[in-house]
Design an enzyme around this catalytic site. Structure first.
Site, short mmCIF file in Angstrom:
data_model
loop_
_atom_site.label_atom_id
_atom_site.label_comp_id
_atom_site.label_asym_id
_atom_site.label_seq_id
_atom_site.Cartn_x
_atom_site.Cartn_y
_atom_site.Cartn_z
N GLY A 49 47.27 34.82 -14.35
CA GLY A 49 47.09 36.24 -14.35
C GLY A 49 46.53 36.82 -15.50
O GLY A 49 45.54 36.34 -15.96
N LEU A 50 46.87 37.96 -15.83
CA LEU A 50 46.43 38.85 -16.91
C LEU A 50 47.14 38.40 -18.23
O LEU A 50 47.57 39.28 -19.07
CB LEU A 50 46.83 40.43 -16.73
CG LEU A 50 46.01 40.91 -15.67
CD1 LEU A 50 46.40 42.31 -15.39
CD2 LEU A 50 44.41 40.77 -15.64
N HIS A 51 46.52 37.10 -18.69
CA HIS A 51 47.04 36.52 -19.89
C HIS A 51 45.95 37.10 -20.81
O HIS A 51 45.32 37.93 -20.81
CB HIS A 51 47.14 35.14 -19.91
CG HIS A 51 45.87 34.29 -19.74
ND1 HIS A 51 44.98 33.86 -20.35
CD2 HIS A 51 45.39 33.83 -18.56
CE1 HIS A 51 44.07 33.45 -19.94
NE2 HIS A 51 44.20 33.44 -18.77
N ALA A 52 45.87 36.66 -21.99
CA ALA A 52 45.18 37.21 -23.04
C ALA A 52 43.60 37.41 -22.69
O ALA A 52 43.25 38.36 -22.98
CB ALA A 52 45.27 36.50 -24.41
#
Length: 254
Positions: free
Chosen positions: A183-186
């Site tokens: 998902g919206l990791h770094a």
């Protein structure tokens, strides 16, 4: 490296300094970032000599990367106008070491600034802001603002849950399902935040500021989660469509 503002990260631990620098570099590849950690004996601690050397090296690289071989548009301190170095320290004595380095060289005052921010969060926020071409003041403000990240997230999500009125500006919203496993990791969070900054619209994702990489990462949004993307302003429809397309594409991870 094309950004005009660089970062120097000073930690008691060489590994922590390197790791934080690597994390920030992943999200802001155009920003020069140096990690400085450990004492003179190689153990935990800080080294004034190492900090001074890192600052000198970074300012030299910034000058060398300027137009006309580092001469045109570069001041005598080795940085382009409105450029320079933002420094972050992890704990008390590292901050004191940086302050000592600045006090011992008055010429650094206009081009090197010390942020008062969480070490990792501040580094990430500053790096992403610098990657967007911001000047020294804006990058410093971004780092310092990271300390308020969690309070901002709680306030935004509280308004979202209460169904607060959105105002009179043109507004567009859509829902999208996260497709990539992490998902919206770094890295994806950095891609979204940089794109939102370019679009010039006020965009939120599940109530948090989509131009803030830290707020996006704090959502903990992984594969299968449905997100609500909203935007206001003249380019709201374009902004929402762009962000939704990025999320649906899976950031190259599906």
């Amino acid at each position: 490296m094309t950004a005009r503002v660089a970062l120097v990260l000073v930690s008691h631990s060489a590994e922590l300094a390197r790791g934080t620098a690597q994390l920030a570099e992943q999200m802001a590849p155009d920003v020069l970032i140096r990690g400085v950690g450990g004492g003179p004996d190689g153990g935990l601690g800080t080294s004034l000599d190492a900090v001074q050397k890192a600052l000198a090296d970074v300012l030299t690289i910034l000058a060398d990367g300027a137009p006309d071989g580092g001469m045109a548009g570069v001041d005598t301190l080795g940085a382009a106008p409105d450029g320079g170095v933002v420094v972050l320290g992890d704990l008390g004595s590292s901050v004191l070491t940086v302050e000592a380095a600045l006090e011992l060289d008055d010429s650094l005052a206009e081009r090197v600034v010390l942020a008062r921010a969480p070490f990792v969060e501040g580094a990430v926020a500053a790096a992403v802001t610098a990657h967007g071409g911001a000047d020294l003041t804006a990058v410093l403000e971004s780092a310092n603002a990271s300390v308020r990240m969690f309070a901002a997230i709680e306030a935004a999500q509280s308004l979202e849950a209460d169904g607060a009125p959105s105002g009179t500006e043109s507004q567009t919203s859509r829902t999208v399902t996260v497709r990539n496993p992490l998902g919206l990791h770094a890295r994806p969070a950095a891609l979204v935040s940089r794109k939102v900054a370019e679009l010039g619209a006020a965009v939120t994702i599940d109530g948090v500021d989509a131009s803030s990489v830290l707020q996006l990462m704090a959502l903990g949004a992984t594969r299968g989660r449905e997100l609500r993307v909203e935007a206001t302003g003249e380019r709201s429809a374009e902004a929402v469509a762009t962000v939704v397309e990025m999320i649906e594409a899976g950031f190259g991870e599906v």
